[in-house]
Structure formats: structure tokens, C-alpha cells
Design an enzyme around this catalytic site. Sequence first.
Site, PDB file in Angstrom:
ATOM      1  N   ASP A  69       0.867  -1.192   0.000  1.00 22.17           N
ATOM      2  CA  ASP A  69       0.000   0.000   0.000  1.00 22.17           C
ATOM      3  C   ASP A  69       0.897   1.234   0.000  1.00 22.17           C
ATOM      4  O   ASP A  69       1.732   1.394   0.898  1.00 22.17           O
ATOM      5  CB  ASP A  69      -0.894  -0.034   1.254  1.00 22.17           C
ATOM      6  CG  ASP A  69      -1.877   1.122   1.304  1.00 22.17           C
ATOM      7  OD1 ASP A  69      -1.750   2.064   0.492  1.00 22.17           O
ATOM      8  OD2 ASP A  69      -2.771   1.099   2.167  1.00 22.17           O
TER       9      ASP A  69
ATOM     10  N   ASP B  25      -3.521   2.522  -5.428  1.00 23.00           N
ATOM     11  CA  ASP B  25      -2.250   2.494  -4.675  1.00 23.00           C
ATOM     12  C   ASP B  25      -2.055   1.218  -3.873  1.00 23.00           C
ATOM     13  O   ASP B  25      -1.302   1.210  -2.904  1.00 23.00           O
ATOM     14  CB  ASP B  25      -2.148   3.735  -3.774  1.00 23.00           C
ATOM     15  CG  ASP B  25      -2.832   3.560  -2.441  1.00 23.00           C
ATOM     16  OD1 ASP B  25      -3.830   2.824  -2.383  1.00 23.00           O
ATOM     17  OD2 ASP B  25      -2.346   4.134  -1.459  1.00 23.00           O
ATOM     18  N   GLU B  26      -2.698   0.146  -4.275  1.00 21.02           N
ATOM     19  CA  GLU B  26      -2.685  -1.062  -3.462  1.00 21.02           C
ATOM     20  C   GLU B  26      -2.670  -2.317  -4.325  1.00 21.02           C
ATOM     21  O   GLU B  26      -3.378  -2.376  -5.324  1.00 21.02           O
ATOM     22  CB  GLU B  26      -4.011  -1.072  -2.693  1.00 21.02           C
ATOM     23  CG  GLU B  26      -3.900  -1.435  -1.259  1.00 21.02           C
ATOM     24  CD  GLU B  26      -5.270  -1.419  -0.601  1.00 21.02           C
ATOM     25  OE1 GLU B  26      -5.758  -0.307  -0.308  1.00 21.02           O
ATOM     26  OE2 GLU B  26      -5.831  -2.494  -0.390  1.00 21.02           O
TER      27      GLU B  26
HETATM   28  P1  TTP Z   1      -5.362   5.024   0.984  1.00 23.11           P
HETATM   29  O1  TTP Z   1      -4.295   4.023   0.687  1.00 23.11           O
HETATM   30  O2  TTP Z   1      -6.512   4.608   1.803  1.00 23.11           O
HETATM   31  O3  TTP Z   1      -4.736   6.293   1.693  1.00 23.11           O
HETATM   32  P2  TTP Z   1      -3.351   6.959   1.492  1.00 23.11           P
HETATM   33  O4  TTP Z   1      -2.496   6.247   0.505  1.00 23.11           O
HETATM   34  O5  TTP Z   1      -3.570   8.411   1.208  1.00 23.11           O
HETATM   35  O6  TTP Z   1      -2.737   6.888   2.938  1.00 23.11           O
HETATM   36  P3  TTP Z   1      -2.073   5.647   3.670  1.00 23.11           P
HETATM   37  O7  TTP Z   1      -0.660   6.082   3.938  1.00 23.11           O
HETATM   38  O8  TTP Z   1      -2.868   5.498   4.917  1.00 23.11           O
HETATM   39  O9  TTP Z   1      -2.153   4.468   2.752  1.00 23.11           O
HETATM   40  O10 TTP Z   1      -5.940   5.603  -0.355  1.00 23.11           O
HETATM   41  C1  TTP Z   1      -5.156   5.780  -1.528  1.00 23.11           C
HETATM   42  C2  TTP Z   1      -5.535   7.051  -2.237  1.00 23.11           C
HETATM   43  O11 TTP Z   1      -6.919   7.050  -2.540  1.00 23.11           O
HETATM   44  C3  TTP Z   1      -5.309   8.308  -1.398  1.00 23.11           C
HETATM   45  O12 TTP Z   1      -3.997   8.803  -1.524  1.00 23.11           O
HETATM   46  C4  TTP Z   1      -6.335   9.238  -1.912  1.00 23.11           C
HETATM   47  C5  TTP Z   1      -7.462   8.353  -2.383  1.00 23.11           C
HETATM   48  N1  TTP Z   1      -8.568   8.353  -1.406  1.00 23.11           N
HETATM   49  C6  TTP Z   1      -9.602   9.247  -1.590  1.00 23.11           C
HETATM   50  O13 TTP Z   1      -9.617  10.001  -2.561  1.00 23.11           O
HETATM   51  N2  TTP Z   1     -10.616   9.239  -0.675  1.00 23.11           N
HETATM   52  C7  TTP Z   1     -10.649   8.444   0.412  1.00 23.11           C
HETATM   53  O14 TTP Z   1     -11.598   8.501   1.217  1.00 23.11           O
HETATM   54  C8  TTP Z   1      -9.558   7.526   0.609  1.00 23.11           C
HETATM   55  C9  TTP Z   1      -9.542   6.625   1.810  1.00 23.11           C
HETATM   56  C10 TTP Z   1      -8.549   7.519  -0.330  1.00 23.11           C
HETATM   57 MG    MG Z   2      -2.166   4.154   0.606  1.00 23.34          MG
END
Ligand code: TTP
Ligand code: MG
Length: 396
Positions: A37, A137-138
Site C-alpha cells: 500500500d 495504490d494497493e
Molecule cells: P489510501 O491508501 O486509503 O490512503 P493513502 O495512501 O492516502 O494513505 P495511507 O498512507 O494510509 O495508505 O488511499 C489511496 C488514495 O486514494 C489516497 O492517496 C487518496 C485516495 N482516497 C480518496 O480520494 N478518498 C478516500 O476517502 C480515501 C480513503 C482515499
Molecule cells: Mg495508501
Amino acid sequence: MDYFIKQQASNSIGASTSVSVGEVTVILQDRIVMLVDLDYFFAQCEERRNPSISGKPVVVCVYSGRTEDSGAVSTANYIARKYGVKSGIPISLAKNKLKDVDAVFLPVDKQFYREVSDKIMEILRSHADHFEQMGIDEAYLDVTQRTKGNYHEAEELAETIKGDVLAQQKLTCSIGVGPNKLVAKISADVQKPDGLTSVRPGEVQGFLSPLPVRRLVGVGRKTEKRLETLGVRTVGQLARFDVQKLIEVFGRKLGAYFHNASLGVDEEPVQERSEPESMSRISTLKQDTRDLTVLLNEAYRLCSEVHTKLMRQELVYRSVSIYVVAGDLSVHSRSKTFENPTSSLETFKRTVKELYEKFLAESDAEARRVGVKVSNLSKKEEVQKQLTNFFGSSKD
Ligand code: TTP
Ligand code: MG
């Protein structure tokens, strides 16, 4: 309980490890799965593009355009998170939380993030026996074969992957390693950002037991509440809870899933996702007609069916088509393509109506069968998910 153990036995291939929870012994197949992730992804992409903002709170926003600050936070870097800024909160609230600091607010640039994501996914894919991208992103990686089922090797591989992503794309990520997707996903969340957490089969029970049930995929707010009324707050309590009672409360499928999940059992394979190109439904009318109301009555029903399937697979569409099979079996179709993808049922129905009107105006055929189709499908964007969250929908 019997059916559960049998299910495990019949699915087991190759080596396995047994784990005991109270009186129950479960068999975990010896697979090694990673969940990678990317950290604060959209905001980290912005930092990479403009390193001068690193070190400041960075907030990436979906502006709705109604007023200057209306809209929601898409994501924020970890500095901004210290001030309580997180995905889904209103931009005005984020600004308020950061009013005393030099923070950077930026609009989402999905195309740029998509390009970065594509390159990183290529790197990840090259390190996996089986690969499954879950979002922008995963991704899950099954690395059983290339690590010969050896956790030490898998942990080293995870370090290599983190190094490659950083060296080639200048981004950090967090990785969870475990015997299946469920454990890998939860462990990836343990240490963030730039984390690496490995949970070996013998550690699964100790790892999961103290966690709140909400951490299990599929347990939303409503389920969490219902479990709480049953006296179940942690995954360990769920593991010890009578499976028959769970089935009574949640139904067979979900009850069994919660039970298995609480034991850290998850047989879902890591597999490449191929998105369908289109979804359609067609149906035969009671009698041939050119009556718009009759055509639409049936077509709208089909739209709802297609839409339900679309939602279940979290897809959005960009094109809508209608079909008419006439009394002489000739096939007529009309289509419309939008600039932006949507998941709206209303837009689907409205377009179907437009297209049937067009068909009736342009052709004098009588319809025997009517059909609707959505195509140009893609995965629902996180931005849209976020807007839904923002305007209020529950997780369950
Ligand atoms: P996530 O992997 O949930 O969040 P993140 O990468 O920003 O943070 P983390 O370090 O906790 O992994 O989500 C990936 C991307 O998806 C995030 O950068 C932006 C987008 N996103 C949204 O637009 N809205 C949301 O509610 C979430 C959870 C994510
Ligand atoms: Mg993320």
C-alpha cells in the site's frame, strides 16, 4: 464447525500449518501473500513533483466548485494527519485545523497519480508469482513460489520491493506479509508510513486476537454494532463466539465468513483482475410495440439490474447503448458516450430514454425485444468513493 474444517481440508494443497483457537484447530495453507500500500499516495505524488512542499502539511482536495472551500479532503500527508486532517473531511474543516501553520492545499490530479501508479504496479508485478491490483495504490502479491514458502526470504523480498519503488519512483510504501490476503492486508496497516510487518502462520492468532472486529474486511459500522450487542468487540472474541449463532444472526454466508476471518482463515487466491468490457441485459416484450412508455418500463427494469451488478463490481461506465430486436428480427442499436465516467443510475436511465426516443424518431420498426448496455467500464475512482463518503453513506 465440521463444515468449516472439511472446507479447509478439501482446499488444502501442499504444505500447511495448523493453528488452535480454544477448542478449534484450523489449517492454514502455507502461502505467502503481501499487500503493498503506497503511503499517503496522492499527497506523496505531489511532494515528489514539488519537493519544496515536503516538510509542510500537504492536503489534496476534491473541490466541488460550489464555494471556494467546498469539497472534501482526498488525502493528506502524515504531517497534516497530526493535526487531525484525514480523507473525507470537509476542506473547510481541514483549513481550520491547519489555520496556524504553513499548509499546502492542492486539487487532485488523478491523471498524474494514475501514471505514477501504473509504473509502480509494473515494478510490483515483476516481483510476484500472482498479482492483483486492488486500487490505485494497493496490490496483493502471491510470492509463495519465488520465496519457496520461506518467510525470511519473503521479508527480504519485501525490503527489495520497497527499495525498488523508492529508487525508481521516489515513493515509500508499507507492506504486510502473511499467509493470506486477510492477514497481509491487516498487517500492512500496522506500521505506516514506510512500514514492513510480517505475520507468520504461527503468529496469526496472537496478532488478530486483540484487534477490534472493525479491522476485518467486511465489518462496517452496522456489523460492528450488532457484534457489540452480542458481546463481541475483538477478533479474538469473535473467534471464540459460537459459529451457529453467528450464522443465525448474519446468515450462513456472512456468518461463516466472519468466523473464518476471525481465525485468520482466508482462501481467496491472488489473481489478476480483468474488468469486463460491458454489461448488458435484454428481454422480450409481451407484444411487439412502439409505445415509449412500454419500452421504457421494461428498459428501466433492465437498467436497475445492470446497475446493481455494476455497483457490486465497483465499476463506472462511460457509454450507454440500447438495443431493439424488431418483429422481423432485425437488430437496431443507438449509443451515447460521455466525457467522464459515471456510476449514476439516473444518468443511465435518462440516456436510455433519450436513445429510445431517438430510435422511435428514426425508425419505424416495432420492438419485440429491448436491451440496455453500459460499456467503456473502469474501476470506480477513489475520488468518487470519497465524494460518496463525504456526502454521507455508511460502510455497510
Ligand atoms: P489510501 O491508501 O486509503 O490512503 P493513502 O495512501 O492516502 O494513505 P495511507 O498512507 O494510509 O495508505 O488511499 C489511496 C488514495 O486514494 C489516497 O492517496 C487518496 C485516495 N482516497 C480518496 O480520494 N478518498 C478516500 O476517502 C480515501 C480513503 C482515499
Ligand atoms: Mg495508501
